[in-house]
Design a protein around this motif. Sequence first.
Motif, PDB file in Angstrom:
ATOM      1  N   VAL A 132      -0.370   0.370  -9.834  1.00  0.00           N
ATOM      2  CA  VAL A 132       0.124  -0.760  -9.049  1.00  0.00           C
ATOM      3  C   VAL A 132      -0.977  -1.799  -8.879  1.00  0.00           C
ATOM      4  N   LEU A 133      -0.643  -3.069  -9.170  1.00  0.00           N
ATOM      5  CA  LEU A 133      -1.511  -4.186  -8.826  1.00  0.00           C
ATOM      6  C   LEU A 133      -0.901  -4.875  -7.613  1.00  0.00           C
ATOM      7  N   TYR A 134      -1.627  -4.864  -6.508  1.00  0.00           N
ATOM      8  CA  TYR A 134      -1.149  -5.456  -5.251  1.00  0.00           C
ATOM      9  C   TYR A 134      -1.903  -6.754  -5.020  1.00  0.00           C
ATOM     10  N   ILE A 135      -1.175  -7.876  -5.112  1.00  0.00           N
ATOM     11  CA  ILE A 135      -1.779  -9.189  -4.937  1.00  0.00           C
ATOM     12  C   ILE A 135      -1.492  -9.675  -3.526  1.00  0.00           C
ATOM     13  N   THR A 136      -2.537 -10.108  -2.821  1.00  0.00           N
ATOM     14  CA  THR A 136      -2.364 -10.492  -1.429  1.00  0.00           C
ATOM     15  C   THR A 136      -3.463 -11.449  -0.993  1.00  0.00           C
ATOM     16  N   HIS A 137      -3.190 -12.225   0.066  1.00  0.00           N
ATOM     17  CA  HIS A 137      -4.236 -13.008   0.718  1.00  0.00           C
ATOM     18  C   HIS A 137      -4.728 -12.294   1.970  1.00  0.00           C
ATOM     19  N   ASP A 138      -4.113 -11.154   2.291  1.00  0.00           N
ATOM     20  CA  ASP A 138      -4.440 -10.398   3.506  1.00  0.00           C
ATOM     21  C   ASP A 138      -5.363  -9.238   3.153  1.00  0.00           C
ATOM     22  N   ILE A 139      -6.651  -9.446   3.337  1.00  0.00           N
ATOM     23  CA  ILE A 139      -7.623  -8.420   2.940  1.00  0.00           C
ATOM     24  C   ILE A 139      -7.522  -7.170   3.812  1.00  0.00           C
ATOM     25  N   ALA A 140      -7.011  -7.318   5.038  1.00  0.00           N
ATOM     26  CA  ALA A 140      -6.846  -6.157   5.906  1.00  0.00           C
ATOM     27  C   ALA A 140      -5.812  -5.190   5.342  1.00  0.00           C
ATOM     28  N   SER A 141      -4.716  -5.710   4.784  1.00  0.00           N
ATOM     29  CA  SER A 141      -3.702  -4.828   4.204  1.00  0.00           C
ATOM     30  C   SER A 141      -4.216  -4.159   2.933  1.00  0.00           C
ATOM     31  N   ALA A 142      -5.143  -4.801   2.232  1.00  0.00           N
ATOM     32  CA  ALA A 142      -5.728  -4.188   1.039  1.00  0.00           C
ATOM     33  C   ALA A 142      -6.478  -2.910   1.401  1.00  0.00           C
ATOM     34  N   ARG A 143      -7.165  -2.920   2.537  1.00  0.00           N
ATOM     35  CA  ARG A 143      -7.880  -1.717   2.976  1.00  0.00           C
ATOM     36  C   ARG A 143      -6.903  -0.564   3.211  1.00  0.00           C
ATOM     37  N   TYR A 144      -5.755  -0.881   3.816  1.00  0.00           N
ATOM     38  CA  TYR A 144      -4.761   0.150   4.112  1.00  0.00           C
ATOM     39  C   TYR A 144      -4.062   0.641   2.848  1.00  0.00           C
ATOM     40  N   PHE A 145      -3.740  -0.294   1.954  1.00  0.00           N
ATOM     41  CA  PHE A 145      -2.808  -0.005   0.874  1.00  0.00           C
ATOM     42  C   PHE A 145      -3.475   0.375  -0.446  1.00  0.00           C
ATOM     43  N   ALA A 146      -4.659  -0.174  -0.728  1.00  0.00           N
ATOM     44  CA  ALA A 146      -5.229  -0.074  -2.076  1.00  0.00           C
ATOM     45  C   ALA A 146      -6.381   0.924  -2.157  1.00  0.00           C
ATOM     46  N   ASP A 147      -6.544   1.507  -3.341  1.00  0.00           N
ATOM     47  CA  ASP A 147      -7.680   2.388  -3.605  1.00  0.00           C
ATOM     48  C   ASP A 147      -8.932   1.577  -3.898  1.00  0.00           C
ATOM     49  N   GLU A 148      -8.771   0.467  -4.610  1.00  0.00           N
ATOM     50  CA  GLU A 148      -9.895  -0.412  -4.905  1.00  0.00           C
ATOM     51  C   GLU A 148      -9.463  -1.858  -4.730  1.00  0.00           C
ATOM     52  N   THR A 149     -10.415  -2.719  -4.395  1.00  0.00           N
ATOM     53  CA  THR A 149     -10.108  -4.106  -4.089  1.00  0.00           C
ATOM     54  C   THR A 149     -11.034  -5.029  -4.866  1.00  0.00           C
ATOM     55  N   PHE A 150     -10.444  -6.091  -5.437  1.00  0.00           N
ATOM     56  CA  PHE A 150     -11.203  -7.135  -6.111  1.00  0.00           C
ATOM     57  C   PHE A 150     -10.900  -8.457  -5.419  1.00  0.00           C
ATOM     58  N   VAL A 151     -11.923  -9.260  -5.213  1.00  0.00           N
ATOM     59  CA  VAL A 151     -11.793 -10.525  -4.496  1.00  0.00           C
ATOM     60  C   VAL A 151     -11.930 -11.669  -5.487  1.00  0.00           C
TER      61      VAL A 151
END
Length: 303
Positions: free
Chosen positions: A187-206
Amino acid sequence: MNEVVLEAEGLVKTYKRVRAVQDVSLVLRRGRVTALVGESGSGKSTVAKLLARLVEPTEGEILLDGRKVRRVREYRRKVQMVFQDPFASLNPIHTIRYHLTRPLKIHKRQETPEELMERVQLPADFLSRYPHELSGGQRQRVAIARALAAHPEVLLADEPVSMLDVSIRLGVLNLLLDLKERLKLAVLYITHDIASARYFADETFVMYGGQIVEGGDSESVTQQPAHPYTQLLIESAPDPERSVVALDAPAEEAAAVSAGCQFAARCPKVQARCWIDAPPRSDVGAGHWAACWLYVETAGAAA
């Protein structure tokens, strides 16, 4: 699990003289969520469109299961996209049953629309309804069910909850997590909400100005941000305990200012060389990196 399913190498997308995406490389793994975070205009959605092959890259390669796929239908069966606006992505003149039956026929699947509705936790009697008769969250679940009809390996979720009420966002994210686990999706999760990335994603790219400026596991990136842009993104998130830090100008305007680092015009820690040379990626922790001159000497000393 963790098997590489989709890989992008050096993607560039140019519209006339504007580079919307600049040298982006990503790896999506089976059973894992990768978040792509950034403000409007940073290039996130363009990356999603490139990976979905809705637009073709100016430069770079996209590999599915380690190889180039020439047949577009085969590629799109395996790589499905969920769009930001669930009302605009569903045809208002057709019922929900039509929206789910059509991809099942195109991809010759034996599954029924009722089974797809059960997967996304919607009642089967909704199949006779039209999109306007459903809530935003229900429409987005239908859009997810439509993507699942193709039995994909990759799900590209382009800000899937940004247009939903806050009270129902968590339910949709939990549904995506459940599907990721059960179906072993990348899954690629695209968002402007970095807080939800912490909850939802295994890894995060900015992303900023069409480039990825920081990446690593989500806990490290969101709790120990290294790049000044990531730090400002986190500080600008709503928090009743402090005042909001503003990001002064749109990313697409600032990106054209500097020949070096794209964030130089807005960075509170800018140095003279930031205007001249683009910074390399520097290791700032276990699997955590940032493209910033602040860490070049540190990385060199550690080496």
